[in-house]
Design an enzyme around this catalytic site. Structure first.
Site, PDB file in Angstrom:
ATOM      1  N   TYR A 181       0.823  -1.214   0.000  1.00  0.00           N
ATOM      2  CA  TYR A 181       0.000   0.000   0.000  1.00  0.00           C
ATOM      3  C   TYR A 181       0.856   1.262   0.000  1.00  0.00           C
ATOM      4  O   TYR A 181       0.426   2.292  -0.549  1.00  0.00           O
ATOM      5  CB  TYR A 181      -0.989  -0.017   1.175  1.00  0.00           C
ATOM      6  CG  TYR A 181      -2.133  -0.950   0.863  1.00  0.00           C
ATOM      7  CD1 TYR A 181      -3.171  -0.536   0.037  1.00  0.00           C
ATOM      8  CD2 TYR A 181      -2.131  -2.262   1.324  1.00  0.00           C
ATOM      9  CE1 TYR A 181      -4.189  -1.394  -0.313  1.00  0.00           C
ATOM     10  CE2 TYR A 181      -3.149  -3.132   0.987  1.00  0.00           C
ATOM     11  CZ  TYR A 181      -4.175  -2.688   0.169  1.00  0.00           C
ATOM     12  OH  TYR A 181      -5.173  -3.539  -0.197  1.00  0.00           O
ATOM     13  N   HIS A 189     -15.039   1.152  -0.972  1.00  0.00           N
ATOM     14  CA  HIS A 189     -13.898   0.301  -0.636  1.00  0.00           C
ATOM     15  C   HIS A 189     -12.832   1.041   0.173  1.00  0.00           C
ATOM     16  O   HIS A 189     -11.697   0.589   0.271  1.00  0.00           O
ATOM     17  CB  HIS A 189     -13.284  -0.301  -1.904  1.00  0.00           C
ATOM     18  CG  HIS A 189     -14.164  -1.335  -2.557  1.00  0.00           C
ATOM     19  ND1 HIS A 189     -14.000  -1.746  -3.861  1.00  0.00           N
ATOM     20  CD2 HIS A 189     -15.219  -2.036  -2.082  1.00  0.00           C
ATOM     21  CE1 HIS A 189     -14.919  -2.655  -4.162  1.00  0.00           C
ATOM     22  NE2 HIS A 189     -15.676  -2.843  -3.106  1.00  0.00           N
ATOM     23  N   CYS A 220      -8.069   1.392  18.276  1.00  0.00           N
ATOM     24  CA  CYS A 220      -9.098   2.325  18.767  1.00  0.00           C
ATOM     25  C   CYS A 220     -10.109   2.714  17.691  1.00  0.00           C
ATOM     26  O   CYS A 220     -11.094   3.384  17.977  1.00  0.00           O
ATOM     27  CB  CYS A 220      -8.451   3.581  19.353  1.00  0.00           C
ATOM     28  SG  CYS A 220      -7.667   4.643  18.121  1.00  0.00           S
ATOM     29  N   GLY A 267     -16.216   2.108 -16.106  1.00  0.00           N
ATOM     30  CA  GLY A 267     -14.911   1.486 -15.877  1.00  0.00           C
ATOM     31  C   GLY A 267     -14.898   0.427 -14.789  1.00  0.00           C
ATOM     32  O   GLY A 267     -13.911   0.298 -14.073  1.00  0.00           O
TER      33      GLY A 267
HETATM   34 ZN   LIG Z   1      -5.453   4.053  18.003  1.00  0.00          ZN
END
Ligand SMILES: [Zn+2]
Length: 237
Positions: free
Chosen positions: A56, A112, A123, A179
């Site tokens: 990523y 997404h 958290c 697309g």
């Molecule tokens: Zn956190």
């Protein structure tokens, strides 16, 4: 003229901005080096966070160098023009990039998730995040280490905003898929849902999607040409 337009966009709209699609046929770019099925899962993040985050990080850097194209700009123009005429555009994207926003779209539903946000698994906080992520990063909200992950929907996770999407589909009078491969559910099922609500359906794509027979109308060609032409036509009608 259609007043309430629902547009679903997929990787095909960002391909001309230099962001690779999942289903490239030439096998180029980052997809040739990574198998998203083995990286874009909660299990992959647990097993090898460096590897999952690295994937990523690469995509994020690619995105920061990419620019919106004429198709993104045309949809921003459509949103504004419809609003001025008392209509409404619902823009739902399967893309995790921010090219719609950078082109000027005001409201984008990222089903997404978003690559330029990080979420803490400890958290639950979600923050804008344009930097690389690493397993040693500390969450700014809870102070714990190792929980920060991209705010994107991985395989095996629930897409976001499904209730909002269903409500918008129900009140649309035109559904347009741009697309999208027609192979990734639940988005691939929106066209059938729209038909069930008696909404007119249109596909705009480089080549016909897997579910092309479900559309009333089909327009094939590069998004940077077909989308502006369609918007002009719709607003001129
Ligand atoms: Zn956190």
């Amino acid at each position: 003229m259609a007043r309430s337009v629902f547009v679903l966009t997929g990787a095909g709209i960002s391909a001309e901005s230099g962001l690779g699609t999942f289903r490239d046929k030439d096998g180029q770019g980052i997809w040739a080096r990574f198998d998203p099925m083995k990286l874009a899962t909660p299990e992959a993040f647990t097993r090898d966070p460096d590897n999952a985050l690295g994937f990523y990080n690469l995509r994020r850097r690619n995105l920061l160098n990419a620019k919106p194209n004429a198709a993104h700009q045309a949809l921003a123009r459509l949103e504004q023009a419809l609003a001025e005429r008392g209509g409404h555009l619902t823009l739902v994207t399967q893309n995790i990039d921010d090219l719609h926003e950078r082109a000027g779209s005001r409201r984008v539903i990222h089903m997404h998730g978003e690559l330029l946000k990080a979420r803490c698994q400890h958290c639950g906080s979600v923050r804008l995040w344009a930097e690389d992520l690493s397993p040693s990063d500390v969450c700014p909200d809870c102070g714990r280490v190792g929980g920060l992950r991209p705010h994107v929907v991985w395989f095996g996770e629930m897409p976001l905003f499904m209730d909002d999407i269903d409500r918008a589909l129900r009140r649309a009078d035109l559904f347009v898929a741009i697309g999208t491969s027609g192979a990734v559910y639940p988005a691939a099922g929106f066209v059938a849902e729209a038909r069930g609500y008696r909404v007119r359906t249109c596909e705009i794509n480089l080549e016909a999607a897997d579910n092309a027979d479900l559309f009333d109308e089909e327009r094939l060609g590069p998004a940077s040409e077909t989308v502006p032409a369609w918007v002009d036509e719709l607003l001129g009608a």
